[in-house]
Design an enzyme around this catalytic site. Structure first.
Site: not given
Length: 176
Positions: A102-104, A152
């Site tokens: 998720i995310c980075h 995300r």
């Protein structure tokens, strides 16, 4: 035997992106092993919450795990510099084992060459990096491509964890 999932941690991990999956997986009966850059070290999240690693990179062997989860924050920039962790993620992919990120976190997928030819999502800041690594971006709460589950940002965690648990054959309550 419960399913065994590795969760990667390092300083400045995003709190919710590590702790929410850990709690959901444990609640579903999975064994969760936190793997840091050093065994037994306490890492601090972006908001100063501590998590202590159960093991270090040398203990990260694909044969010993059913999946790996890679939270975001600034920690993935540290993960991708460790050749053992990168190899672990690459080996998990080759073995077709669950990879959640998720995310980075997908930065680690870029480094391990996991995204080539796959569909994914991530935080917008690393979208181009991931596309340059060969992935196809979709702006959705969760994108599943086989054994790969990407999301995300923290509001996407309930949908992502439902998808991961479903993949393992575990019914999960609807959480918004």
């Amino acid at each position: 035997m419960p399913k065994r999932i590795a969760v990667l941690i390092a300083d400045i991990f995003e709190d919710m992106e590590a702790m929410y999956p850990i709690f959901r997986l444990r609640e579903a009966g999975f064994e969760v092993v936190t793997i840091g850059l050093e065994a037994g070290k306490t890492y601090t999240s972006k908001h100063q919450y501590p998590l202590t690693s159960d093991a270090g990179p040398k203990a990260a062997k694909a044969a010993d795990f059913d999946g790996v989860y890679i939270p975001g924050g600034y920690a993935p920039d540290k993960f991708r510099r460790d050749k053992d962790l990168v190899q672990f993620v690459a080996d998990m992919d080759k073995a077709g084992k669950m990879i959640g990120s998720i995310c980075h976190g997908p930065w680690m997928l870029c480094e391990a060459d996991v995204l080539r030819g796959k569909n994914f999502t991530s935080v917008g800041a690393i979208r181009r990096d991931c596309e340059n690594a060969g992935g196809t971006y979709h702006d959705q709460a969760v994108v599943q491509d086989g054994h790969l589950f990407t999301s995300r940002t923290p509001p996407d965690l309930p949908a992502q964890m439902r998808a991961i648990l479903k993949w393992f054959g575990v019914d999960s309550p609807q959480v918004n």
